[in-house]
Scaffold this active site. Structure first.
Site, PDB file in Angstrom:
ATOM      1  N   LYS A 195      26.261 -19.946  -4.655  1.00  0.00           N
ATOM      2  CA  LYS A 195      25.537 -19.935  -3.378  1.00  0.00           C
ATOM      3  C   LYS A 195      25.929 -21.159  -2.544  1.00  0.00           C
ATOM      4  CE  LYS A 195      22.186 -18.637  -0.639  1.00  0.00           C
ATOM      5  NZ  LYS A 195      22.286 -17.424   0.148  1.00  0.00           N
TER       6      LYS A 195
ATOM      7  N   LYS B  20      17.595  -6.662  -1.731  1.00  0.00           N
ATOM      8  CA  LYS B  20      16.345  -6.056  -1.259  1.00  0.00           C
ATOM      9  C   LYS B  20      16.119  -4.713  -1.962  1.00  0.00           C
ATOM     10  CE  LYS B  20      17.242  -7.849   3.358  1.00  0.00           C
ATOM     11  NZ  LYS B  20      16.982  -9.245   3.017  1.00  0.00           N
TER      12      LYS B  20
ATOM     13  N   LYS C 201      15.338 -15.042  -2.069  1.00  0.00           N
ATOM     14  CA  LYS C 201      13.928 -14.860  -1.696  1.00  0.00           C
ATOM     15  C   LYS C 201      13.424 -13.449  -1.971  1.00  0.00           C
ATOM     16  CE  LYS C 201      13.589 -12.795   2.744  1.00  0.00           C
ATOM     17  NZ  LYS C 201      14.877 -12.189   2.789  1.00  0.00           N
TER      18      LYS C 201
ATOM     19  N   GLY D 245      15.207 -13.874   7.539  1.00  0.00           N
ATOM     20  CA  GLY D 245      15.558 -15.096   8.261  1.00  0.00           C
ATOM     21  C   GLY D 245      15.297 -15.002   9.753  1.00  0.00           C
ATOM     22  N   ASN D 246      15.458 -13.772  10.316  1.00  0.00           N
ATOM     23  CA  ASN D 246      15.303 -13.614  11.770  1.00  0.00           C
ATOM     24  C   ASN D 246      13.863 -13.815  12.250  1.00  0.00           C
ATOM     25  OD1 ASN D 246      14.540 -11.119  10.523  1.00  0.00           O
ATOM     26  ND2 ASN D 246      14.647 -10.143  12.528  1.00  0.00           N
TER      27      ASN D 246
HETATM   28  P1  ADP Z   1      17.304 -11.210   5.734  1.00  0.00           P
HETATM   29  O1  ADP Z   1      17.379 -12.522   6.428  1.00  0.00           O
HETATM   30  O2  ADP Z   1      16.219 -10.332   6.266  1.00  0.00           O
HETATM   31  O3  ADP Z   1      17.310 -11.334   4.248  1.00  0.00           O
HETATM   32  P2  ADP Z   1      19.996 -10.094   5.537  1.00  0.00           P
HETATM   33  O4  ADP Z   1      21.033 -10.344   6.589  1.00  0.00           O
HETATM   34  O5  ADP Z   1      20.153 -10.773   4.235  1.00  0.00           O
HETATM   35  O6  ADP Z   1      18.615 -10.432   6.221  1.00  0.00           O
HETATM   36  O7  ADP Z   1      19.856  -8.515   5.278  1.00  0.00           O
HETATM   37  C1  ADP Z   1      19.709  -7.581   6.337  1.00  0.00           C
HETATM   38  C2  ADP Z   1      21.061  -7.017   6.753  1.00  0.00           C
HETATM   39  O8  ADP Z   1      21.565  -6.156   5.731  1.00  0.00           O
HETATM   40  C3  ADP Z   1      21.068  -6.116   7.961  1.00  0.00           C
HETATM   41  O9  ADP Z   1      21.083  -6.843   9.157  1.00  0.00           O
HETATM   42  C4  ADP Z   1      22.363  -5.314   7.755  1.00  0.00           C
HETATM   43  O10 ADP Z   1      23.408  -5.899   8.482  1.00  0.00           O
HETATM   44  C5  ADP Z   1      22.689  -5.472   6.283  1.00  0.00           C
HETATM   45  N1  ADP Z   1      22.895  -4.240   5.539  1.00  0.00           N
HETATM   46  C6  ADP Z   1      23.816  -4.094   4.553  1.00  0.00           C
HETATM   47  N2  ADP Z   1      23.793  -2.876   4.037  1.00  0.00           N
HETATM   48  C7  ADP Z   1      22.831  -2.185   4.699  1.00  0.00           C
HETATM   49  C8  ADP Z   1      22.325  -0.854   4.601  1.00  0.00           C
HETATM   50  N3  ADP Z   1      22.806   0.009   3.712  1.00  0.00           N
HETATM   51  N4  ADP Z   1      21.316  -0.476   5.442  1.00  0.00           N
HETATM   52  C9  ADP Z   1      20.817  -1.356   6.340  1.00  0.00           C
HETATM   53  N5  ADP Z   1      21.262  -2.621   6.483  1.00  0.00           N
HETATM   54  C10 ADP Z   1      22.254  -3.048   5.670  1.00  0.00           C
HETATM   55 MG    MG Z   2      19.074 -12.333   3.108  1.00  0.00          MG
END
Ligand code: ADP
Ligand code: MG
Length: 308
Positions: free
Chosen positions: A125, A272, A210, A11-12
């Site tokens: 969701k 992920k 996604k 998202g960023n």
């Molecule tokens: P995106 O928009 O890229 O899908 P998300 O916020 O859904 O972003 O996922 C990324 C976030 O996951 C990171 O900013 C972090 O805060 C979080 N996160 C949770 N667990 C972990 C982990 N084990 N290692 C790294 N990041 C993590």
């Molecule tokens: Mg996400």
């Protein structure tokens, strides 16, 4: 060596925390994001780009609600298509400006979901605007929406988040990749569709994760690499604690163990890692890293890679 790469943008890449979503601001973010993506393309790889759409589709839904006295409300699948269209446009334009000789197209993408998916029994969701509990009851009665509390911030509409089964436009995407066309596809996880009783595709109110759709797309287009680009440079054990440890190369079995131990949060890193574990288990390359590090990570010099 030339690789077929599915890139999932976090998202960023489009909207940073604290930003509200003016078009210009999103465009500036996308321009920055395109620098790293364009390097991968210049390196000669076949690239498909997947992006999120949560904040954008939320705003489109809000516009629909606020304007409903004058303009007919469009269903969620149409709002999702709108967001794919304009986000695709921003990416397409930013990449074209960096790579004038490249062909770059956005494919409005439908993702098949199973109407029997358990997710449809239990929508989880949250999407769109926040409501008070009285308003929520009214929305429920008027539109048949399932409403739920969202982290103490108010009530929101809840929709199911089913598993993707197939990317419908896969053949078109493969033909384009084979011709070195850069493809932007499956934005927001793709527009969820099901086969109706006449065996015709039909949109359904749902949101697909996604990262799960990026995995499905990577399978369907027979990609060599699945790269999930987010706002952290690596995946960590004990994330956010003093014991936080960076992961660089993790065998599939080890990654499954860490996942079972709860190192990867449900709504963020969990999907992920699950996507990457399943992809790596097929003997392919799966990487999680920050957008900036994507070119280095693809050379094996940065990020977290799950290895089969
Ligand atoms: P995106 O928009 O890229 O899908 P998300 O916020 O859904 O972003 O996922 C990324 C976030 O996951 C990171 O900013 C972090 O805060 C979080 N996160 C949770 N667990 C972990 C982990 N084990 N290692 C790294 N990041 C993590
Ligand atoms: Mg996400």
């Amino acid at each position: 060596m030339k690789k077929r790469v599915v890139l999932a943008l976090g998202g960023n890449a489009i909207l940073q925390p604290g930003q509200v979503g003016e078009f210009k601001v999103q465009q500036e973010n996308v321009e920055k994001s395109s620098e790293s993506i364009s390097r991968l393309i210049k390196d000669g790889h076949e690239v498909v780009i997947v992006h999120g759409n949560g904040p954008q589709v939320g705003q489109i839904l809000r516009q629909n609600e606020m304007a409903q006295a004058e303009v007919p409300v469009q269903p969620l699948d149409a709002c999702s298509a709108e967001s794919q269209g304009y986000i695709g446009y921003m990416l397409q334009q930013a990449l074209k400006n960096k790579l004038p000789m490249s062909d770059i197209v956005t494919i409005l993408t439908m993702t098949e979901v199973d109407p029997q998916d358990k997710a449809f029994e239990n929508p989880t969701k949250p999407i769109g605007s926040f409501y008070t509990s009285e308003e929520a009851e009214k929305m429920s009665a008027e539109h048949g929406w399932v409403m739920g509390e969202d982290a103490g911030r108010g009530y929101r509409r809840l929709v199911p988040s089913p598993q993707p089964q197939k990317i419908i436009e896969v053949d078109a995407i493969k033909k384009l990749l084979a011709q070195d066309v850069v493809v932007i596809s499956t934005g927001g996880g793709g527009i969820p569709v099901v086969k109706n009783e006449q065996s015709e595709w039909e949109g359904i109110a749902a949101v697909i994760d996604k990262d799960s759709s990026a995995y499905q797309l990577a399978i369907d287009v027979e990609a060599d690499v699945l790269m999930i680009l987010t706002d952290v440079p690596n995946v960590y054990l004990n994330y956010g604690t003093p014991e936080q440890t960076k992961l660089e190369e993790v065998p599939v079995a080890q990654a499954r163990e860490y996942d079972a131990q709860g190192h990867f949060s449900d709504g963020s890193m969990g999907p992920k890692m699950k996507a990457c574990i399943e992809f790596a288990a097929l003997g392919k390359t799966a990487i999680i890293c920050s957008l900036e590090q994507a070119p280095a990570a693809l050379r094996g010099e940065a990020g977290t890679r799950i290895v089969g």
